[in-house]
Every structure is written in C-alpha cells, then in structure tokens.
Write a protein that holds these residues in place. Structure first.
Motif, mmCIF file in Angstrom:
data_model
loop_
_atom_site.group_PDB
_atom_site.id
_atom_site.type_symbol
_atom_site.label_atom_id
_atom_site.label_comp_id
_atom_site.label_asym_id
_atom_site.label_seq_id
_atom_site.Cartn_x
_atom_site.Cartn_y
_atom_site.Cartn_z
ATOM 1 N N PHE A 64 -90.707 7.134 20.800
ATOM 2 C CA PHE A 64 -89.842 6.064 21.293
ATOM 3 C C PHE A 64 -88.408 6.538 21.519
ATOM 4 C CE2 PHE A 64 -93.453 3.804 19.546
ATOM 5 C CZ PHE A 64 -93.707 2.902 20.569
ATOM 6 N N SER A 65 -88.088 7.745 21.080
ATOM 7 C CA SER A 65 -86.799 8.337 21.459
ATOM 8 C C SER A 65 -86.737 8.538 22.974
ATOM 9 C CB SER A 65 -86.598 9.671 20.742
ATOM 10 O OG SER A 65 -87.592 10.616 21.119
ATOM 11 N N ASN A 66 -87.888 8.804 23.590
ATOM 12 C CA ASN A 66 -87.970 8.950 25.045
ATOM 13 C C ASN A 66 -87.558 7.643 25.716
ATOM 14 O OD1 ASN A 66 -88.622 9.794 27.657
ATOM 15 N ND2 ASN A 66 -90.823 9.737 27.338
ATOM 16 N N TYR A 67 -88.083 6.542 25.210
ATOM 17 C CA TYR A 67 -87.714 5.224 25.739
ATOM 18 C C TYR A 67 -86.227 4.955 25.536
ATOM 19 C CZ TYR A 67 -87.381 0.168 26.235
ATOM 20 O OH TYR A 67 -86.986 -1.096 26.618
ATOM 21 N N LEU A 68 -85.742 5.183 24.315
ATOM 22 C CA LEU A 68 -84.369 4.811 23.975
ATOM 23 C C LEU A 68 -83.340 5.602 24.764
ATOM 24 C CD1 LEU A 68 -82.328 3.252 22.281
ATOM 25 C CD2 LEU A 68 -82.625 4.971 20.472
ATOM 26 N N GLN A 127 -83.919 -0.905 21.435
ATOM 27 C CA GLN A 127 -82.716 -0.854 22.256
ATOM 28 C C GLN A 127 -81.444 -0.961 21.415
ATOM 29 O OE1 GLN A 127 -83.442 -4.169 24.844
ATOM 30 N NE2 GLN A 127 -85.294 -3.236 25.730
ATOM 31 N N ASP A 128 -81.502 -1.749 20.357
ATOM 32 C CA ASP A 128 -80.319 -1.987 19.528
ATOM 33 C C ASP A 128 -80.155 -0.968 18.400
ATOM 34 O OD1 ASP A 128 -79.823 -4.203 21.096
ATOM 35 O OD2 ASP A 128 -80.819 -5.607 19.726
ATOM 36 N N SER A 129 -81.067 0.023 18.339
ATOM 37 C CA SER A 129 -81.039 0.978 17.220
ATOM 38 C C SER A 129 -80.196 2.211 17.500
ATOM 39 C CB SER A 129 -82.470 1.423 16.883
ATOM 40 O OG SER A 129 -83.003 2.257 17.917
ATOM 41 N N GLU A 178 -77.659 3.368 14.868
ATOM 42 C CA GLU A 178 -78.248 3.939 13.653
ATOM 43 C C GLU A 178 -78.590 5.413 13.860
ATOM 44 O OE1 GLU A 178 -81.479 1.474 12.212
ATOM 45 O OE2 GLU A 178 -80.566 -0.273 13.178
ATOM 46 N N TRP A 179 -79.156 5.735 15.045
ATOM 47 C CA TRP A 179 -79.487 7.135 15.338
ATOM 48 C C TRP A 179 -78.231 7.986 15.470
ATOM 49 C CZ3 TRP A 179 -84.020 8.926 14.313
ATOM 50 C CH2 TRP A 179 -85.140 8.101 14.387
ATOM 51 N N ASP A 180 -77.198 7.405 16.059
ATOM 52 C CA ASP A 180 -75.935 8.137 16.152
ATOM 53 C C ASP A 180 -75.398 8.473 14.761
ATOM 54 O OD1 ASP A 180 -75.891 8.196 18.889
ATOM 55 O OD2 ASP A 180 -74.498 6.521 19.124
ATOM 56 N N GLN A 181 -75.473 7.499 13.837
ATOM 57 C CA GLN A 181 -74.965 7.728 12.493
ATOM 58 C C GLN A 181 -75.786 8.786 11.763
ATOM 59 O OE1 GLN A 181 -72.134 6.512 11.274
ATOM 60 N NE2 GLN A 181 -72.477 7.819 9.482
#
Length: 399
Positions: A122-126, A377-379, A382-385
């Motif tokens: 799902f990183s591909n989607y995001l 979409q809203d995550s 969190e991944w940036d952090q």
C-alpha cells in the motif's frame, strides 16, 4: 500529460514506488540491507527502479520480470545489477503476472530475500496518491490559469494500480472521474477476460490488491495493435515526415513523443475515446501520464515494422495509421461502471489474493470501504515521522 522519463536513473516514474516500498520495509525493521536482498517483482520499470535504489542503499537488488519484455529493459538491468544472477526471467510476457508471483513465493522461502511486491504494497498506493496526485494537480493548474477549464478525468493504465491512485487524489479535491485503461487483448476488468498483449507496463489477468476498485468510474480498452502502430508512426522518419509535412504538426510537438512510451500512447488513445464517449468539449481537461519514454521500445518498434511493413513504413502507411488510430479512435470499449459492475471487478481479485496469495478474507473485504482508503491517504504524516526517527537512529549508529 505527465512525463515520467524526467525521473532520475531509470527514466521512468516507477523509481517513486520503489523508494516508497523500501522506506516502508526499512522504518518498520522488516529489511536489513546488510544481510538481505531486495526482490522486485515487476513487468519492467518497477524492478529497474528497485535495482537503482538498492544500489544507492548498498544492498543487492533482484529483478523478477517476464522474459518477453523489451530488450532495452534487460540491457539496462545488466548494467545495474550487482550479479547477473540477480536478473530472473519468468515465463511469458506482459500478461503473465502469476508466474512472477510463483517465482517470488519460491524466493521467499530463503530468509535472505525480502519481497517488495508493488501489487500488494500500500506504499505504492500512498506515494502515487500524494506525489503523482499533487503533480497532476499542479499540471492542471498551470494549464488552467485562465480558470476556464474543468478537470474532468484522470486516465491511467492500471499495471500495479499505483499510478491510478492519483485519480483518487484528484477526485477527492476536484470531483473528477477515475478512468482505468487495459489492453483489449486481455480484457480483465472489461470482461473478466484473459489473453496476451504488448502494451508493456500494464501486466494484468488479475486485480492488484492496492487498486481502489470501488472508486473507479470508467474502464477503457485499447488494442495493442493501435499502440504498436503509433509507436511506429511517432518513432520513424517516415512517420514523422508525414505528421509534419502532411498534417502540419510542429516538429517540436512530434519530437515530444520521444518522451512517451507504449503505455503512454495507450493512455492518450483512451483519453480520446473517453472524450468522445462523454462528448467533452474544449472546456474539459483530462490529465494522464506517460510512465516511461519511447527509448524503452526501439526494439519493439523494429520488430513490428519488420513483421508488418517488410519494405519499410512509407507515407501511405503513415496516413493509414494516422487515420485508423487517431482520427478513427471511437468510443467503443468505454464502459462506465455501476455499483454492480464495480463489485464484480472487486470480487475478481479474490481468486488472486485470497485463494492464491493467502490474504485473509477479512483483510480482502475491508478494502471495499472508502474509509479504508481514507485512512491510508491520511497516514502520510505517520510515515514521515517514522522516516525521520529512522534516519536519526541510522545517523547515530554510523557516527
């Protein structure tokens, strides 16, 4: 049209989801580049992006792709892999994705291999939702400075269904339609069908786990005969001479097709077909993408010319292609999805992901709801952090 060949190293925007997949594995502690190999299942460009970012990270990247892909892809890989054995050729061509999965299942038995599967990550989607979506929005805004146009649709061949996530971004912000493109010779969404085709980069006969099917508005079928012919028209001297002298196209515009590969040509034809079907006027704008350039398909162009134009393409042949493929592009094989037909496409994914790949029914089912996709979409924050924290720890460890 967004041009993917501006991306570094591989000349295709698939370097973007490769970075995203690698970051996801690194920051969650599921990949140790000092001990493990990154395995990149692909129909061509994603594995090139994966091998490139693996080289930057200093680990081994393994490309898994069908043996029938264009010669240029393999020539690129041969220059970039650490070991020739890191290029794994699976049986078949563009439509043989299951064979890629089977090889990855075999490789997964060795703990030194980590599979970074674009079709289920799902990183591909995001990353495409956020980055490609914003790029598409910026392109539309630059085009629409007079504020006289409406963003009608985002058109994208599906492939791993990462790029088409940009359509979700635009639909959320602009209310535009999301339009999927597939090869008419393998009409998976159009007709639950099967077959083989040569629109390289859009492997099919399955529905990727990361495809938000329930937000899809249209499916458009394009024949690979059309894209092969247009690859010849825009990529040969005879074809370009015809376009400039007989059709009056500016040479710079004709040369711009150097930036557009076979799947990009499919997206252009699908956009024309959609516009005709919906009777779009000049106030409507369609955004689409060329994931890679024509430089990846010179060998395909030569093979097609030798097979179908043994004496070489001439002005008459060029006129026939222009008339049939561009002027004659019709609104056939353009299907507007209903709730019922969306469910049918969604359900088709069960056989790949639950029966073959072991995804639980509950995990498969929760993807029906748009709230599932909204959470992804809203995550991003969190991944940036997590990435910031990982980089701090890595810097401390290397100090």
């Amino acid at each position: 049209m967004l041009l993917g060949d501006r991306f570094p190293m591989i000349g295709a925007h698939k370097v973007l989801p490769a970075y995203a997949a690698l970051i996801e594995q690194l920051v969650t502690g599921r990949f140790d580049p000092s001990k493990q190999k990154a395995v990149w299942p692909s129909t061509g460009n994603y594995c090139r992006g994966g091998v490139a970012v693996s080289r930057i990270l200093g680990c081994r990247g393994v490309a898994v792709l069908p043996e029938g892909m264009s010669r240029e892809r393999f020539e690129w890989l041969e220059k970039w892999v650490t070991d020739p054995a890191d290029i794994i050729r699976t049986p078949g061509t563009e439509s043989n994705v299951k064979e890629i999965y089977d090889k990855c299942a075999e490789l997964r038995r060795d703990d030194s291999n980590v599979i970074l599967n674009q079709f289920s990550s799902f990183s591909n989607y995001l990353i495409h939702y956020e980055c490609t979506g914003r790029a598409a929005e910026d392109a539309f805004k630059a085009f629409n400075q007079d504020d006289n146009h409406e963003l009608a649709a985002f058109v994208s061949a599906t492939g791993s269904s990462g790029t088409i996530a940009a359509g979700d971004f635009l639909k959320r912000r602009w209310g535009s339609k999301v339009v999927a493109v597939e090869a008419l010779e393998c009409p998976t969404m159009l007709n639950n069908g099967y077959g083989e085709h040569n629109i390289q980069g859009i492997g099919d006969k399955h529905i990727p786990l990361v495809h938000n099917v329930m937000n899809l508005d249209f499916v458009v079928g394009v024949s690979d005969r059309t894209t092969d012919q247009l690859n010849l028209l825009f990529g040969t001297k005879a074809g370009r001479d015809y376009l400039e002298t007989r059709r009056g196209l500016e040479p710079a515009l004709v040369r711009a097709f150097d930036h557009i590969g076979i799947s990009g040509l499919a997206n252009i034809i699908a956009s024309i077909k959609l516009a005709k079907q919906m009777n779009y006027g000049p106030e409507k704008a369609i955004v689409t993408v060329a994931t890679d350039s024509a430089s990846m398909y010179g060998s395909e162009r030569r093979q097609f010319e030798e097979k179908h134009y043994a004496r070489g393409l001439d002005q008459v042949n060029a006129a026939e292609i222009f008339g049939a493929c561009l002027l004659g592009a019709a609104s056939d094989n353009v299907v507007e999805l209903t709730e019922h037909s969306r469910r049918a496409v969604f359900n088709l994914g069960y056989y790949t992901w639950v029966e073959q790949q072991g995804v639980s029914v509950a995990d498969f089912e929760r993807r029906r709801s748009q709230s599932f996709w909204s959470r992804i979409q809203d995550s991003l924050g969190e991944w940036d952090q997590l990435t910031i924290e990982f980089n701090k720890e890595a810097n401390l460890a290397n100090a």
